[in-house]
Design a protein around this motif. Sequence first.
Motif, mmCIF file in Angstrom:
data_model
loop_
_atom_site.group_PDB
_atom_site.id
_atom_site.type_symbol
_atom_site.label_atom_id
_atom_site.label_comp_id
_atom_site.label_asym_id
_atom_site.label_seq_id
_atom_site.Cartn_x
_atom_site.Cartn_y
_atom_site.Cartn_z
ATOM 1 N N VAL A 284 0.832 -1.207 0.000
ATOM 2 C CA VAL A 284 0.000 0.000 0.000
ATOM 3 C C VAL A 284 0.865 1.255 0.000
ATOM 4 O O VAL A 284 0.653 2.183 -0.795
ATOM 5 C CB VAL A 284 -0.945 -0.004 1.221
ATOM 6 C CG1 VAL A 284 -1.714 1.310 1.303
ATOM 7 C CG2 VAL A 284 -1.915 -1.177 1.139
ATOM 8 N N VAL A 285 1.882 1.287 0.867
ATOM 9 C CA VAL A 285 2.711 2.483 0.978
ATOM 10 C C VAL A 285 3.558 2.687 -0.270
ATOM 11 O O VAL A 285 3.680 3.813 -0.767
ATOM 12 C CB VAL A 285 3.601 2.405 2.236
ATOM 13 C CG1 VAL A 285 4.617 3.545 2.253
ATOM 14 C CG2 VAL A 285 2.744 2.449 3.494
ATOM 15 N N TYR A 286 4.126 1.627 -0.823
ATOM 16 C CA TYR A 286 4.967 1.786 -2.011
ATOM 17 C C TYR A 286 4.144 2.124 -3.252
ATOM 18 O O TYR A 286 4.666 2.742 -4.191
ATOM 19 C CB TYR A 286 5.820 0.535 -2.240
ATOM 20 C CG TYR A 286 7.128 0.587 -1.480
ATOM 21 C CD1 TYR A 286 8.309 0.953 -2.107
ATOM 22 C CD2 TYR A 286 7.174 0.298 -0.119
ATOM 23 C CE1 TYR A 286 9.509 1.028 -1.407
ATOM 24 C CE2 TYR A 286 8.360 0.364 0.585
ATOM 25 C CZ TYR A 286 9.519 0.730 -0.067
ATOM 26 O OH TYR A 286 10.698 0.806 0.631
ATOM 27 N N LEU A 289 3.956 5.786 -2.783
ATOM 28 C CA LEU A 289 5.247 6.412 -3.067
ATOM 29 C C LEU A 289 5.525 6.464 -4.561
ATOM 30 O O LEU A 289 6.129 7.422 -5.060
ATOM 31 C CB LEU A 289 6.366 5.640 -2.372
ATOM 32 C CG LEU A 289 6.350 5.615 -0.843
ATOM 33 C CD1 LEU A 289 7.505 4.779 -0.317
ATOM 34 C CD2 LEU A 289 6.404 7.019 -0.272
ATOM 35 N N GLY A 290 5.084 5.427 -5.278
ATOM 36 C CA GLY A 290 5.320 5.392 -6.716
ATOM 37 C C GLY A 290 4.734 6.593 -7.428
ATOM 38 O O GLY A 290 5.308 7.104 -8.406
ATOM 39 N N LEU A 417 2.226 -0.434 -10.272
ATOM 40 C CA LEU A 417 0.797 -0.131 -10.309
ATOM 41 C C LEU A 417 0.558 1.368 -10.275
ATOM 42 O O LEU A 417 -0.315 1.884 -10.988
ATOM 43 C CB LEU A 417 0.087 -0.805 -9.132
ATOM 44 C CG LEU A 417 -0.374 -2.242 -9.314
ATOM 45 C CD1 LEU A 417 -0.981 -2.757 -8.028
ATOM 46 C CD2 LEU A 417 -1.388 -2.341 -10.453
ATOM 47 N N ALA A 418 1.329 2.072 -9.458
ATOM 48 C CA ALA A 418 1.166 3.526 -9.387
ATOM 49 C C ALA A 418 1.452 4.177 -10.728
ATOM 50 O O ALA A 418 0.700 5.044 -11.192
ATOM 51 C CB ALA A 418 2.087 4.098 -8.306
ATOM 52 N N SER A 450 -2.801 9.291 -3.555
ATOM 53 C CA SER A 450 -1.628 8.683 -2.929
ATOM 54 C C SER A 450 -1.628 8.907 -1.424
ATOM 55 O O SER A 450 -1.251 8.019 -0.648
ATOM 56 C CB SER A 450 -0.345 9.257 -3.552
ATOM 57 O OG SER A 450 -0.259 8.938 -4.923
ATOM 58 N N ALA A 451 -2.046 10.101 -0.992
ATOM 59 C CA ALA A 451 -2.116 10.387 0.438
ATOM 60 C C ALA A 451 -3.100 9.450 1.129
ATOM 61 O O ALA A 451 -2.845 8.962 2.237
ATOM 62 C CB ALA A 451 -2.511 11.841 0.670
#
Length: 499
Positions: A284-286, A289-290, A417-418, A450-451
């Motif tokens: 989730v976090v990465y 970040l992406g 994915l991001a 993203s946040a």
Amino acid sequence: MSSAQSVPTGIQFGSAAGRWVVAATVLGSGMAQLDATVVNVALPAIGRDLGAQASGLQLVVSAYSVTLAALILLSGSLGDRVGRKRVFVAGVVWFTVASALCAMAPTVEMLVAARALQGVGGALLTPGSLAIIQATFIPADRGKAIGAWSALGGVAAAIGPLLGGYLVQAVSWRAIFLINVPLGGLVVWLALRHVPESRDPSAAGRLDYAGATSATVGLAGATYAMVEGPNRGWTSPVVVVAAVLGTFAIVAFVVIERRVAHPMLPLDIFSSRQFTSANVVTFVVYTALGGVFFLLVVVLQNALGYSPIAAGAASLPVTAIMLALSSASGALAQRIGPRLPLTVGPLLVAAGMVLMTRIGPGSAYVTTVLPAVIVFGLGLAATVAPVTAATLAAADERHAGVASGVNNAVARTGGLLAVALLPPIAGLTGDAFLSPTALTAGFHTAMLISAGLAAAGGVVAFVSISNDLLTETPTRAPEHQHFSCALAEVPAHERVSRE
């Protein structure tokens, strides 16, 4: 000479031997991280020199990502089986040779092929570097060591755009690949001289070829679909076939691993709630970040008028914060447990992303960009080392390589994915990247999404991460942990930016 005797204490982080191990693993993984970012700055020069179209330049980027993601899980398993240092050194040698081939490529097709080979080397060395850290240091010092690995490795990724811009302007785009040749030689020397060997002696029987093949095909298909979907269209036959083949292969991999006697990925590793939860937080976090790593540099250039070098320099405060605080963050998580850092860290990351919604044409760096970058960097420093340490601590030490491979694959999948999904969701399609107004609006939307993801990662950590594992300090190493040394003496872890 090799030795099978058990080493009950391991290496201390503050010792000379510990510093050598960190240096070797950081420089090795740093080569792969540097190459992942340095190439983007050189793409326009590569296109002019080789006469490449945009599609060819996209392949220069994606060929590396696909092979790296496809083989990273297999690499971790191989390290556990045949020796983590051995696989790490093989990866560095492979990566170095492939870098030389990239520098000599006469056509874009040859460059794409060499970049795919580079990805193979990157897959071999990346999980190995982190598994070496986990297997080599005493339990009480692993948090510090992983923090140093994260911080110094982040420096390599952050200086990529700056170094790439300088080398392209002062020498040639080929220099960004040639620089890996002496660096690779240094890493090999350091590893052979100072890094102890470790492996999982319980890994017996023949290699799980069916599992290795299905995992590689599954990860390659899924990665290719995510990378090429935005370019070719999600309904493109080649993208659909890759996605279906990847999905089928991943399902087959799970079935195979449940049935074979000696699986490449022991599925019981996921029986640990801590291991599974830490990987969920990582994903989730990465993914969040992406979005920042991909879009911020584009916005600074196309909406605020920054040069490529200036855009890369704008995020240097993140590097400084990571370098200053990551080791301390890992040590703190070692003392108090990872739950609090992994709750607060992603929330700070989310706050930094919200502050980035203030960035737009005419924004001053000191009053707008810098505050967002600082808060984002603080959150990153509080998150990266603890989540990595929590993941590895939750797995049996003999599975350090495969645990590192899983965590790396999860992180890279989130980042891909991001890059693939966030721009179209935020309205950044077609000519939007060329319009400062449209780009800024899409960037703000992407940062809010993203946040939300980053904040969700903090919530997941709060409800599912335990403090128990990192705060335990075993009195001795497991009996199955063995080291060997090669020495007679015992030596004292984007896409193409539219201009």
